[in-house]
Scaffold this motif. Sequence first.
Motif, PDB file in Angstrom:
ATOM      1  N   TRP A   1       0.810  -1.217   0.000  1.00  0.00           N
ATOM      2  CA  TRP A   1       0.000   0.000   0.000  1.00  0.00           C
ATOM      3  C   TRP A   1       0.846   1.271   0.000  1.00  0.00           C
ATOM      4  O   TRP A   1       0.525   2.251  -0.665  1.00  0.00           O
ATOM      5  CB  TRP A   1      -0.943   0.003   1.201  1.00  0.00           C
ATOM      6  CG  TRP A   1      -2.105  -0.934   1.043  1.00  0.00           C
ATOM      7  CD1 TRP A   1      -2.208  -1.978   0.167  1.00  0.00           C
ATOM      8  CD2 TRP A   1      -3.333  -0.904   1.764  1.00  0.00           C
ATOM      9  NE1 TRP A   1      -3.417  -2.611   0.304  1.00  0.00           N
ATOM     10  CE2 TRP A   1      -4.128  -1.977   1.286  1.00  0.00           C
ATOM     11  CE3 TRP A   1      -3.830  -0.102   2.783  1.00  0.00           C
ATOM     12  CZ2 TRP A   1      -5.405  -2.243   1.790  1.00  0.00           C
ATOM     13  CZ3 TRP A   1      -5.108  -0.363   3.290  1.00  0.00           C
ATOM     14  CH2 TRP A   1      -5.884  -1.415   2.791  1.00  0.00           C
ATOM     15  N   GLU A   2       1.912   1.270   0.761  1.00  0.00           N
ATOM     16  CA  GLU A   2       2.730   2.489   0.865  1.00  0.00           C
ATOM     17  C   GLU A   2       3.419   2.795  -0.466  1.00  0.00           C
ATOM     18  O   GLU A   2       3.460   3.949  -0.908  1.00  0.00           O
ATOM     19  CB  GLU A   2       3.779   2.327   1.974  1.00  0.00           C
ATOM     20  CG  GLU A   2       4.690   3.532   2.192  1.00  0.00           C
ATOM     21  CD  GLU A   2       3.933   4.807   2.531  1.00  0.00           C
ATOM     22  OE1 GLU A   2       4.505   5.912   2.326  1.00  0.00           O
ATOM     23  OE2 GLU A   2       2.771   4.728   2.975  1.00  0.00           O
ATOM     24  N   ASP A   3       3.939   1.765  -1.103  1.00  0.00           N
ATOM     25  CA  ASP A   3       4.566   1.962  -2.419  1.00  0.00           C
ATOM     26  C   ASP A   3       3.532   2.448  -3.431  1.00  0.00           C
ATOM     27  O   ASP A   3       3.804   3.363  -4.223  1.00  0.00           O
ATOM     28  CB  ASP A   3       5.183   0.642  -2.893  1.00  0.00           C
ATOM     29  CG  ASP A   3       5.716   0.737  -4.317  1.00  0.00           C
ATOM     30  OD1 ASP A   3       6.690   1.486  -4.526  1.00  0.00           O
ATOM     31  OD2 ASP A   3       5.121   0.098  -5.212  1.00  0.00           O
ATOM     32  N   LEU A   4       2.338   1.851  -3.410  1.00  0.00           N
ATOM     33  CA  LEU A   4       1.281   2.245  -4.338  1.00  0.00           C
ATOM     34  C   LEU A   4       0.861   3.692  -4.084  1.00  0.00           C
ATOM     35  O   LEU A   4       0.659   4.473  -5.023  1.00  0.00           O
ATOM     36  CB  LEU A   4       0.077   1.305  -4.189  1.00  0.00           C
ATOM     37  CG  LEU A   4      -1.127   1.575  -5.090  1.00  0.00           C
ATOM     38  CD1 LEU A   4      -0.746   1.498  -6.559  1.00  0.00           C
ATOM     39  CD2 LEU A   4      -2.254   0.569  -4.780  1.00  0.00           C
ATOM     40  N   ARG A   5       0.725   4.053  -2.827  1.00  0.00           N
ATOM     41  CA  ARG A   5       0.334   5.420  -2.464  1.00  0.00           C
ATOM     42  C   ARG A   5       1.309   6.438  -3.039  1.00  0.00           C
ATOM     43  O   ARG A   5       0.907   7.446  -3.632  1.00  0.00           O
ATOM     44  CB  ARG A   5       0.271   5.553  -0.934  1.00  0.00           C
ATOM     45  CG  ARG A   5      -0.207   6.904  -0.434  1.00  0.00           C
ATOM     46  CD  ARG A   5       0.038   7.069   1.041  1.00  0.00           C
ATOM     47  NE  ARG A   5       1.474   7.165   1.348  1.00  0.00           N
ATOM     48  CZ  ARG A   5       2.198   8.248   1.119  1.00  0.00           C
ATOM     49  NH1 ARG A   5       1.662   9.333   0.574  1.00  0.00           N
ATOM     50  NH2 ARG A   5       3.482   8.266   1.423  1.00  0.00           N
ATOM     51  N   LYS A   6       2.600   6.161  -2.895  1.00  0.00           N
ATOM     52  CA  LYS A   6       3.626   7.081  -3.394  1.00  0.00           C
ATOM     53  C   LYS A   6       3.591   7.184  -4.912  1.00  0.00           C
ATOM     54  O   LYS A   6       3.741   8.273  -5.472  1.00  0.00           O
ATOM     55  CB  LYS A   6       5.024   6.607  -2.935  1.00  0.00           C
ATOM     56  CG  LYS A   6       5.285   6.786  -1.448  1.00  0.00           C
ATOM     57  CD  LYS A   6       6.656   6.251  -1.075  1.00  0.00           C
ATOM     58  CE  LYS A   6       6.959   6.435   0.408  1.00  0.00           C
ATOM     59  NZ  LYS A   6       8.259   5.838   0.780  1.00  0.00           N
ATOM     60  N   ARG A   7       3.380   6.045  -5.590  1.00  0.00           N
ATOM     61  CA  ARG A   7       3.374   6.061  -7.054  1.00  0.00           C
ATOM     62  C   ARG A   7       2.158   6.813  -7.605  1.00  0.00           C
ATOM     63  O   ARG A   7       2.257   7.549  -8.585  1.00  0.00           O
ATOM     64  CB  ARG A   7       3.404   4.625  -7.590  1.00  0.00           C
ATOM     65  CG  ARG A   7       4.767   3.951  -7.421  1.00  0.00           C
ATOM     66  CD  ARG A   7       4.858   2.622  -8.151  1.00  0.00           C
ATOM     67  NE  ARG A   7       4.072   1.576  -7.544  1.00  0.00           N
ATOM     68  CZ  ARG A   7       3.058   0.945  -8.133  1.00  0.00           C
ATOM     69  NH1 ARG A   7       2.725   1.267  -9.382  1.00  0.00           N
ATOM     70  NH2 ARG A   7       2.390  -0.005  -7.506  1.00  0.00           N
ATOM     71  N   VAL A   8       1.022   6.636  -6.950  1.00  0.00           N
ATOM     72  CA  VAL A   8      -0.183   7.364  -7.386  1.00  0.00           C
ATOM     73  C   VAL A   8       0.005   8.859  -7.186  1.00  0.00           C
ATOM     74  O   VAL A   8      -0.275   9.672  -8.081  1.00  0.00           O
ATOM     75  CB  VAL A   8      -1.430   6.861  -6.627  1.00  0.00           C
ATOM     76  CG1 VAL A   8      -2.633   7.774  -6.919  1.00  0.00           C
ATOM     77  CG2 VAL A   8      -1.762   5.423  -7.005  1.00  0.00           C
ATOM     78  N   ALA A   9       0.497   9.244  -6.003  1.00  0.00           N
ATOM     79  CA  ALA A   9       0.713  10.665  -5.714  1.00  0.00           C
ATOM     80  C   ALA A   9       1.702  11.278  -6.706  1.00  0.00           C
ATOM     81  O   ALA A   9       1.503  12.400  -7.183  1.00  0.00           O
ATOM     82  CB  ALA A   9       1.216  10.832  -4.279  1.00  0.00           C
ATOM     83  N   SER A  10       2.744  10.537  -7.049  1.00  0.00           N
ATOM     84  CA  SER A  10       3.750  11.025  -7.987  1.00  0.00           C
ATOM     85  C   SER A  10       3.153  11.211  -9.378  1.00  0.00           C
ATOM     86  O   SER A  10       3.434  12.205 -10.066  1.00  0.00           O
ATOM     87  CB  SER A  10       4.924  10.040  -8.037  1.00  0.00           C
ATOM     88  OG  SER A  10       5.865  10.434  -9.000  1.00  0.00           O
ATOM     89  N   SER A  11       2.308  10.277  -9.800  1.00  0.00           N
ATOM     90  CA  SER A  11       1.685  10.368 -11.128  1.00  0.00           C
ATOM     91  C   SER A  11       0.734  11.558 -11.205  1.00  0.00           C
ATOM     92  O   SER A  11       0.681  12.257 -12.219  1.00  0.00           O
ATOM     93  CB  SER A  11       0.918   9.079 -11.451  1.00  0.00           C
ATOM     94  OG  SER A  11       1.809   8.014 -11.668  1.00  0.00           O
ATOM     95  N   VAL A  12      -0.023  11.790 -10.125  1.00  0.00           N
ATOM     96  CA  VAL A  12      -0.947  12.923 -10.105  1.00  0.00           C
ATOM     97  C   VAL A  12      -0.164  14.234 -10.164  1.00  0.00           C
ATOM     98  O   VAL A  12      -0.510  15.154 -10.918  1.00  0.00           O
ATOM     99  CB  VAL A  12      -1.859  12.889  -8.859  1.00  0.00           C
ATOM    100  CG1 VAL A  12      -2.685  14.172  -8.763  1.00  0.00           C
ATOM    101  CG2 VAL A  12      -2.767  11.671  -8.896  1.00  0.00           C
ATOM    102  N   LYS A  13       0.931  14.306  -9.403  1.00  0.00           N
ATOM    103  CA  LYS A  13       1.736  15.531  -9.422  1.00  0.00           C
ATOM    104  C   LYS A  13       2.303  15.787 -10.822  1.00  0.00           C
ATOM    105  O   LYS A  13       2.325  16.932 -11.305  1.00  0.00           O
ATOM    106  CB  LYS A  13       2.883  15.440  -8.417  1.00  0.00           C
ATOM    107  CG  LYS A  13       3.710  16.728  -8.389  1.00  0.00           C
ATOM    108  CD  LYS A  13       4.865  16.673  -7.421  1.00  0.00           C
ATOM    109  CE  LYS A  13       5.616  18.003  -7.450  1.00  0.00           C
ATOM    110  NZ  LYS A  13       6.796  18.008  -6.581  1.00  0.00           N
ATOM    111  N   ALA A  14       2.776  14.732 -11.477  1.00  0.00           N
ATOM    112  CA  ALA A  14       3.351  14.887 -12.816  1.00  0.00           C
ATOM    113  C   ALA A  14       2.313  15.392 -13.814  1.00  0.00           C
ATOM    114  O   ALA A  14       2.643  16.113 -14.758  1.00  0.00           O
ATOM    115  CB  ALA A  14       3.928  13.557 -13.281  1.00  0.00           C
TER     116      ALA A  14
END
Length: 412
Positions: free
Chosen positions: A367-380
Amino acid sequence: MNIMPEQLEMITEQFKTLKDRSPFYAKKFDGIDLAAIKTQEEFEALPFTDKGDLREAYPLGLAAVPNEKIVRIHSSSGTTGTPVIVPYTKKDVEDWAVQFARCYEFAGVTPADRVQITPGYGLWTAGIGFQAGAELLGAMAVPMGPGNTEKQIQFMMDMETTVLTATASYALLLAEEIEKRGIQDKIKLKKLITGSERAGEKIRNRIIEALGVEYYDIYGLTEVYGPGIGISCQHSHGMHVWSDYVYLEIIDPDTGKVLPDGEWGEIVLTTLQKEGAPLIRFRTHDLSRIIPGECACGHNEHPRIDTITGRSDDMMKIHGVNVFPAQIEEILSTFPELSSEYQIRLSHLDGRDTMRIYVETNGSVDWEDLRKRVASSVKAKIGFTPLVKIVELGLLPRSEKKTKRVFDERYD
């Protein structure tokens, strides 16, 4: 798109008497000689009609016929502001059924089918439209209305329903429940017809996978008959809009300029035959485009609009950035680990705006890895980092009507 000669003739014919019949348009077009309008350019110079105009006409100010000719009213399903009351004549009701029956035909529905209707009845235009079209076509209508999932599934099995009509949200809820019970082999559904809300590709694919159905999008809105003024055909490339009942324009929502075929903008509709409450250049706020070229079904007299991507008035502004829910959904759809459901909450915390995005996944994912990847994609994509919250599969609410996915709590 260019207005067809027969459409222009229908528009100019109704313009001859519109002001005499409609106090609403007599006031709106005060100082404009409607009878002098003969060309597409002159028509496109007319002011738009918006939902705010219609609200001011409450209760029956939209009527363009005497009260004794009004056989029914419907009202928009919005939950805020003064409601819009739309009067219908006998001909309007019959015309709507004709359009709806055509929708069923385009979807390949026949008199041998059994159509289970789950959208609501009453002031909302959905349920009764689905029923009238099915009956005119000669199919068996099963008028369930919304809710009572247990009974819906029981009737689906017992009546051997072949066509389901629903919002995408409720279709998803039913699909998940059928899957959970392992009764797919007892369900005879062949087709699903959904409308009333935008459904992303991930939700659509999830429903198709669970129910094994052909998926059809239907288009319409209460102010313009209701659902049934257009539908996707069996070639699934856009929704055909009935050119003999409505004239379709796509405009730039900021400038109001009419856009060429293929460009994305806001749908504007003009009714061609409506008696009770004709609409001239009505801004729907639905965002789409006219698909250029021909459709393989051969019905090119009816132009096609693309999937509705959202509404021009559902934009969120946060940190000075304009964001549409469809943008967030598009990003989330790139993560196969996530379910089709999500929720966006905007808050004002510690003196600044915050966006929280809730998404679902199962226990086999980090979950933590997924959370970071989603947040990063939204920011990009949109330029700032949201707070992403991962929750268990099935925790986000499913709805029997439309699923509310955006909550703006900044002004509560």
